[in-house]
Write an enzyme that holds these catalytic residues in place. Structure first.
Site, PDB file in Angstrom:
ATOM      1  N   HIS A  44      41.432  39.127  30.747  1.00 41.34           N
ATOM      2  CA  HIS A  44      41.542  38.753  29.396  1.00 41.34           C
ATOM      3  C   HIS A  44      40.556  39.206  28.602  1.00 41.34           C
ATOM      4  O   HIS A  44      40.595  39.834  27.203  1.00 41.34           O
ATOM      5  CB  HIS A  44      41.556  37.194  29.177  1.00 41.34           C
ATOM      6  CG  HIS A  44      43.052  36.784  29.936  1.00 41.34           C
ATOM      7  ND1 HIS A  44      43.905  36.135  29.078  1.00 41.34           N
ATOM      8  CD2 HIS A  44      43.594  36.998  31.154  1.00 41.34           C
ATOM      9  CE1 HIS A  44      44.967  35.583  29.859  1.00 41.34           C
ATOM     10  NE2 HIS A  44      44.581  36.324  31.026  1.00 41.34           N
ATOM     11  N   ASP A  72      42.938  33.086  22.755  1.00 39.74           N
ATOM     12  CA  ASP A  72      43.532  33.510  23.924  1.00 39.74           C
ATOM     13  C   ASP A  72      45.024  32.695  24.104  1.00 39.74           C
ATOM     14  O   ASP A  72      45.029  31.177  23.764  1.00 39.74           O
ATOM     15  CB  ASP A  72      42.828  33.301  24.956  1.00 39.74           C
ATOM     16  CG  ASP A  72      43.399  34.187  26.481  1.00 39.74           C
ATOM     17  OD1 ASP A  72      42.942  35.222  26.659  1.00 39.74           O
ATOM     18  OD2 ASP A  72      43.903  33.316  27.129  1.00 39.74           O
ATOM     19  N   THR A  92      48.036  38.479  26.387  1.00 38.26           N
ATOM     20  CA  THR A  92      47.431  39.644  27.118  1.00 38.26           C
ATOM     21  C   THR A  92      48.632  40.271  27.733  1.00 38.26           C
ATOM     22  O   THR A  92      48.394  41.574  28.129  1.00 38.26           O
ATOM     23  CB  THR A  92      46.468  39.246  27.913  1.00 38.26           C
ATOM     24  OG1 THR A  92      46.801  38.335  28.643  1.00 38.26           O
ATOM     25  CG2 THR A  92      45.014  38.747  27.065  1.00 38.26           C
ATOM     26  N   ALA A 130      38.143  50.332  43.532  1.00 35.29           N
ATOM     27  CA  ALA A 130      38.464  51.696  42.746  1.00 35.29           C
ATOM     28  C   ALA A 130      38.139  51.615  41.479  1.00 35.29           C
ATOM     29  O   ALA A 130      38.570  50.959  40.827  1.00 35.29           O
ATOM     30  CB  ALA A 130      39.912  52.116  43.364  1.00 35.29           C
ATOM     31  N   GLN A 135      39.891  52.469  38.861  1.00 38.67           N
ATOM     32  CA  GLN A 135      41.312  52.815  38.843  1.00 38.67           C
ATOM     33  C   GLN A 135      41.788  53.742  37.588  1.00 38.67           C
ATOM     34  O   GLN A 135      42.742  54.667  37.771  1.00 38.67           O
ATOM     35  CB  GLN A 135      41.927  51.453  38.489  1.00 38.67           C
ATOM     36  CG  GLN A 135      43.566  51.473  38.241  1.00 38.67           C
ATOM     37  CD  GLN A 135      44.397  50.111  38.399  1.00 38.67           C
ATOM     38  OE1 GLN A 135      44.168  49.523  39.370  1.00 38.67           O
ATOM     39  NE2 GLN A 135      44.881  49.790  37.349  1.00 38.67           N
ATOM     40  N   HIS A 142      50.360  46.369  42.108  1.00 34.23           N
ATOM     41  CA  HIS A 142      50.523  44.843  41.959  1.00 34.23           C
ATOM     42  C   HIS A 142      51.422  44.412  40.575  1.00 34.23           C
ATOM     43  O   HIS A 142      51.636  43.416  40.403  1.00 34.23           O
ATOM     44  CB  HIS A 142      49.285  43.910  42.089  1.00 34.23           C
ATOM     45  CG  HIS A 142      48.337  44.136  41.009  1.00 34.23           C
ATOM     46  ND1 HIS A 142      47.843  45.403  40.496  1.00 34.23           N
ATOM     47  CD2 HIS A 142      47.524  43.154  40.121  1.00 34.23           C
ATOM     48  CE1 HIS A 142      46.935  45.345  39.549  1.00 34.23           C
ATOM     49  NE2 HIS A 142      46.884  43.932  39.233  1.00 34.23           N
ATOM     50  N   ASN A 184      47.832  45.195  32.502  1.00 32.86           N
ATOM     51  CA  ASN A 184      46.708  46.156  32.246  1.00 32.86           C
ATOM     52  C   ASN A 184      47.269  47.433  33.079  1.00 32.86           C
ATOM     53  O   ASN A 184      47.042  48.438  32.621  1.00 32.86           O
ATOM     54  CB  ASN A 184      45.492  45.883  32.384  1.00 32.86           C
ATOM     55  CG  ASN A 184      45.100  44.855  31.616  1.00 32.86           C
ATOM     56  OD1 ASN A 184      45.407  44.727  30.188  1.00 32.86           O
ATOM     57  ND2 ASN A 184      44.020  43.865  31.835  1.00 32.86           N
ATOM     58  N   GLU A 217      48.242  51.217  31.911  1.00 34.18           N
ATOM     59  CA  GLU A 217      47.495  52.169  32.309  1.00 34.18           C
ATOM     60  C   GLU A 217      48.169  53.378  32.743  1.00 34.18           C
ATOM     61  O   GLU A 217      48.182  54.730  32.814  1.00 34.18           O
ATOM     62  CB  GLU A 217      46.319  52.015  33.288  1.00 34.18           C
ATOM     63  CG  GLU A 217      45.029  51.307  32.590  1.00 34.18           C
ATOM     64  CD  GLU A 217      44.157  50.334  33.566  1.00 34.18           C
ATOM     65  OE1 GLU A 217      43.332  49.641  32.973  1.00 34.18           O
ATOM     66  OE2 GLU A 217      44.466  50.605  34.656  1.00 34.18           O
ATOM     67  N   ALA A 245      50.632  35.677  39.373  1.00 34.82           N
ATOM     68  CA  ALA A 245      50.893  35.482  37.955  1.00 34.82           C
ATOM     69  C   ALA A 245      52.168  35.546  37.593  1.00 34.82           C
ATOM     70  O   ALA A 245      53.073  35.486  38.074  1.00 34.82           O
ATOM     71  CB  ALA A 245      49.660  36.340  37.277  1.00 34.82           C
TER      72      ALA A 245
END
Length: 470
Positions: free
Chosen positions: A16, A122, A144, A343, A345, A360, A364, A368, A383
């Site tokens: 976040h 948030d 987010t 990693a 990423q 997963h 984000n 990406e 989540a």
């Protein structure tokens, strides 16, 4: 010329806070009249080391906007029992005190301090709307995740409050729901894990009820990706994404990994990575290993050790991954694949050798993968990731499925046949799907350019901030 001060209140976890700071950077880069203060809530159940390291790294950078972006770490309040809502609530006096200091600061260099224009709060911290109201300024929610899951959350809140439907009843259900932000019927089995949890459902519902009090909702998406979902939302939504920190370069810090990728043919490597909190038990690790070995595709696998039971787990690297891998596995895949720990990423997804991403489906990571034009095989864990997997596979047709409704607390083991099938589907690139992914990659970049959809939306947001001062 009037200058404006914004107060950002992110949830102090990396997924976040990094996105919040990236939004702040976008705003500051676009308009030199803006200054932003990011308040870091000091929550006892959050491991703050990562956040503090991130802040230190940012403040040490030579960014041209760093003099208009400051961080204030608030005092910690000790609580005897873990309760997410009350932990946020008791931070209100600290937030109010910090904002008072900002607004009452003396003249600096003979120029007036920026006037307080609003709060950006948030999605989990909506109780801070009360503090914004005390100062007589508007609030904006920073969501987010994507627009479609925002629509799902508002839908669940509506049927819970108005129709007395308990969403937890959808667990293991074969029902299909008509969610206004989706074109396709939504299978209840892909309901986000957090909406099926007695612990987290009340938190999400409480926050969703307050979204309507905000002046608008800033969403980490772009119109071209989620046009139907954005259009379906009947409130002031500002899709200003993709909001990514793609400037990170792990080449220097992970030279061995990058050298290995440099030696592989273009689009030949499948990258397996399951996020900052993603890990598997030994039985599942072995099934993944068997699938990779049988598929014969080149692979780069970020393998993490599960953390001890705790509130907010954080996996660690294995000292020797052979302790959980099948006997002789590393010898048999020498030259074919590489098993690593944590990693970098973004740097890996940007590498031309990477042709597929077993993910997963954290939002984000989804953005990406789209940004770099790398197709995904979905393996959600917690989540809202099950929903993201459904959206990517069924709604947007930008991904393939390994297991859309997997949950990391279910005890289910995905067998090597399912995993191998998913990897083959991912890497034997369907030309139509691959073309869609590449086209969406180009659209994601154009959205942020001058005249792009997100660029224009950000301009409208800035105009609102400045208009509120007049």
């Amino acid at each position: 010329m009037e200058k404006a001060q914004l107060v950002f209140i992110p949830l102090p976890v990396m997924g976040h806070i990094v996105s919040s700071v990236e939004v702040a950077k976008l705003l500051l880069t676009r308009d030199h009249r803006l200054s932003i203060t990011v308040l870091i809530l000091n929550l006892s159940f959050v491991n703050s080391n990562q956040v503090h390291n991130y802040i230190e790294s940012f403040e040490a950078s030579s960014s041209t906007i760093s003099n208009r972006l400051q961080f204030i770490v608030l005092p910690e309040e000790e609580t005897e029992l873990f309760n997410f809502t009350s932990s946020i609530e008791i931070q209100k006096p600290h937030v109010k005190e910090a904002v008072l200091k900002i607004t009452q600061s003396k003249l600096i260099a003979d120029s007036p301090s920026p006037r307080l224009a609003g709060f950006v709060i948030d999605m989990f911290c909506t109780t801070m709307i009360d503090v914004a109201n005390d100062f007589g300024v508007p609030s904006y929610i920073f969501f987010t995740s994507g627009a479609a899951v925002l629509g799902l959350l508002l839908y669940v809140q509506k049927i819970h409050d108005e129709e007395k439907v308990d969403p937890i009843e959808f667990k293991n259900s074969d029902a299909e729901l008509s969610v206004p932000s989706l074109v396709n019927p939504f299978p209840a089995k892909a309901m986000p894990s957090s909406l099926l949890s007695r612990q987290w459902l009340p938190v999400l519902l409480d926050n969703a009820r307050r979204f309507g009090e905000a002046r608008g909702i800033i969403v980490n998406t772009f119109v071209e990706l989620e046009s139907y979902a954005v259009e379906s939302l009947k409130m002031g939504v500002y899709p200003v994404g993709p909001i990514l920190n793609v400037g990170l370069d792990g080449r220097n810090t992970h030279q061995e990994i990058m050298q290995w990728l440099d030696d592989q043919p273009p689009s030949s490597v499948v990258f397996l990575c399951f996020g900052s909190q993603g890990s598997f038990g030994e039985d599942q690790v072995k099934e993944i290993a068997y699938a990779l070995e049988r598929s014969r595709y080149r692979f780069l696998w970020s393998l993490r050790r599960p953390s001890p039971p705790g509130l907010l787990p954080s996996p660690s690297d294995y000292e020797d991954p052979q302790e959980v891998l099948p006997e002789g596995f590393l010898n048999r895949v020498t030259g074919l694949g590489k098993v690593i720990g944590w990693a970098p990423q973004v740097t890996i997804l940007a590498h031309p050798a990477v042709g597929g991403f077993v993910s997963h489906c954290g939002w984000n990571s989804v953005l990406e993968s789209i940004w770099f034009g790398v197709p995904i095989a979905t393996w959600p864990m917690y989540a809202e990731q099950q929903f993201n997997a459904f959206e990517m596979v069924t709604e947007l047709e930008l991904a393939v499925e390994i297991k859309m409704d997997y949950r990391n607390d279910s005890g289910v083991i995905v067998n090597c046949n399912e995993i191998e099938r998913g990897i083959r589907s991912l890497m034997e690139h369907d030309s139509k799907k691959m073309k869609k992914v590449k086209e969406m990659s180009e659209k994601s970049r154009r959205a942020l350019m001058d005249g792009g959809s997100s660029y224009c939306c950000l301009g409208r947001l800035i105009k609102n901030f400045m208009d509120d001062l007049t």
